[in-house]
Scaffold this active site. Structure first.
Site, PDB file in Angstrom:
ATOM      1  N   GLY A 136       1.005  -1.129   0.038  1.00 59.47           N
ATOM      2  CA  GLY A 136      -0.021   0.002  -0.027  1.00 59.47           C
ATOM      3  C   GLY A 136       0.635   1.269   0.024  1.00 59.47           C
ATOM      4  N   ILE A 164      10.940  -6.527  -2.526  1.00 55.71           N
ATOM      5  CA  ILE A 164      12.194  -6.612  -1.626  1.00 55.71           C
ATOM      6  C   ILE A 164      13.243  -7.445  -2.319  1.00 55.71           C
ATOM      7  CG2 ILE A 164      13.140  -7.436   0.555  1.00 55.71           C
ATOM      8  CD1 ILE A 164      10.833  -5.185   0.595  1.00 55.71           C
ATOM      9  N   GLU A 247      22.293   5.078  -0.301  1.00 54.59           N
ATOM     10  CA  GLU A 247      21.874   4.403  -1.277  1.00 54.59           C
ATOM     11  C   GLU A 247      21.619   5.022  -2.629  1.00 54.59           C
ATOM     12  OE1 GLU A 247      17.436   2.140  -2.036  1.00 54.59           O
ATOM     13  OE2 GLU A 247      17.681   3.082  -0.434  1.00 54.59           O
ATOM     14  N   GLN A 341      18.675   2.858 -30.306  1.00 53.15           N
ATOM     15  CA  GLN A 341      18.435   3.278 -31.744  1.00 53.15           C
ATOM     16  C   GLN A 341      19.395   2.986 -32.377  1.00 53.15           C
ATOM     17  OE1 GLN A 341      15.151   4.204 -32.128  1.00 53.15           O
ATOM     18  NE2 GLN A 341      15.475   5.021 -34.195  1.00 53.15           N
ATOM     19  N   GLY A 345      17.912  -3.132 -35.057  1.00 48.62           N
ATOM     20  CA  GLY A 345      17.336  -4.177 -34.781  1.00 48.62           C
ATOM     21  C   GLY A 345      18.121  -4.983 -33.649  1.00 48.62           C
TER      22      GLY A 345
END
Length: 384
Positions: A136, A164, A247, A341, A345
């Site tokens: 949530g 996690i 972090e 790009q 391909g």
């Protein structure tokens, strides 16, 4: 071409460069040849942790008395950016999950807990993870719902965590729980062992980071010893916030390096691929793309290194670190898109670095605080 030499940067010493050489050899030998296969398998061998510990990687920045090795911000940048050369974000994420799971333990756990847990993690014998995000809510840590009720010598934990990193394999989980009332003051951290009865895990499938095990954790009346409380009750929010600078700097370093990989691989491909009778690197539109990419990488690296220097001087430039994370993830997104790009391909085929990096752009723009949250936090730090 894009890497700074020691003569071009005042920040890196012989010690940094020696460690860079060790890291580069480790990545080229132990990760890069297997990155694509591990991605397809959705995991990498657990033995890689011990190998990483063997070169001192896992121990960087942790207390020496627990098996750690002193490391400044630039040593950490070297580690993050050399790992990124493999273009395998999932491997880096799980291999280094202890860098967000274990700092609160090193900073605030009981001495006996530190002495038992940290040497196991830093030697690669055990895996550490951080469990904060819930189904949530993500970065809204102050409103988390997972509850821990004190019952004698234990806390009884109920709730869920999701997204996690290392969630499936972690032996030690640093879990954010609500031990008090609403808001930040009710948040605490509990070290929860992976074999705790009542803990179950569900593996998640993701857009990128395939080699990283990611899980939803379910806590159903998990009894966690009260001695596993990290710090004091109600100190969890503060400890989590202290984790964020490190972090985000680590993510910024990695993202800048992933962008550099895209530039380098695109340059190499552009020199080999021929259209209309010449290498595509000789077409002006391609040359301009490559220069735009290189320019953004250079700007991001310069910003990163200056912030690392400021942190080393004892500053805490929170607003700039938030902006740095956005700068780096935006640079990664731009360079990954342009590299694919340029490859055409071939860039859409699985098994090459630019394709993997392209898939992993969004997780970096979301993890550690979304781009929108970074802007909001920076603006508040600026008094806006």
């Amino acid at each position: 071409m894009l890497e700074r030499s020691r003569a071009q940067s005042p920040f890196y010493t012989e010690e940094h460069e020696a460690f860079r050489d060790v890291m580069r050899g480790f990545v080229s030998r132990e990760i890069e040849p297997y990155a694509s296969a591990w991605d397809e398998a959705g995991e990498f061998p657990r033995e890689l942790y011990a190998k990483a510990a063997g070169i001192g990687l896992l121990a960087l920045g942790f207390p020496e008395e627990c098996g750690g090795v002193p490391a400044d911000q630039f040593m950490k940048i070297v580690a993050s950016q050399e790992l990124a050369r493999a273009g395998a974000g999932g491997v880096s994420a799980s291999l280094m999950s202890h860098t967000i799971g274990s700092p609160p333990i090193a900073r605030a756990a009981r001495p006996d807990i530190k002495a038992r847990v940290l040497p196991e993690v830093l030697s690669g014998a055990k895996i550490s993870a951080l469990a904060i995000t819930e189904p949530g809510g993500g970065s809204d840590v102050a409103n988390l719902r997972t509850k821990a009720r004190r019952d004698g010598d234990h806390y009884v934990v109920n709730g869920e965590k999701t997204f996690i990193t290392s969630g499936m394999r972690a032996d030690y989980l640093t879990v954010a729980v609500r031990t008090g009332g609403e808001g930040a003051d009710g948040v605490s951290l509990l070290l929860t062992e992976g074999d705790t009865p009542g803990l179950s895990r569900t593996k998640l499938k993701k857009m990128g980071w395939w080699a990283s095990d990611t899980a939803t954790l379910h806590f159903d009346d998990c009894r966690v010893p009260a001695q596993n409380l990290i710090g004091e009750e109600g100190q969890g929010f503060k400890l989590i916030m202290q984790n964020f600078n490190s972090e985000r700097m680590g993510m910024a370093a990695s993202c800048t390096a992933y962008a550099r990989v895209c530039v380098e691989d695109a340059i190499a491909y552009a020199k080999e691929r021929h259209t209309f009778g010449k290498p595509i690197s000789q077409h002006q539109v391609i040359r301009h793309k490559l220069v735009d990419m290189a320019q953004r990488v250079a700007a991001s690296q310069a910003m990163l290194e200056m912030l690392a220097w400021r942190l080393g001087q004892g500053e805490s430039p929170v607003a700039e670190i938030c902006m740095m994370k956005n700068q780096a993830t935006q640079t990664m997104a731009f360079c990954a898109s342009e590299a694919v790009q340029i490859f055409g391909g071939a860039g859409y085929m699985r098994g090459i670095k630019v394709e993997r990096i392209y898939r992993e752009v969004k997780v970096n723009a979301i993890g550690g605080g979304t781009e929108e949250i970074m802007k909001d936090l920076a603006s508040r730090q600026m008094g806006l």
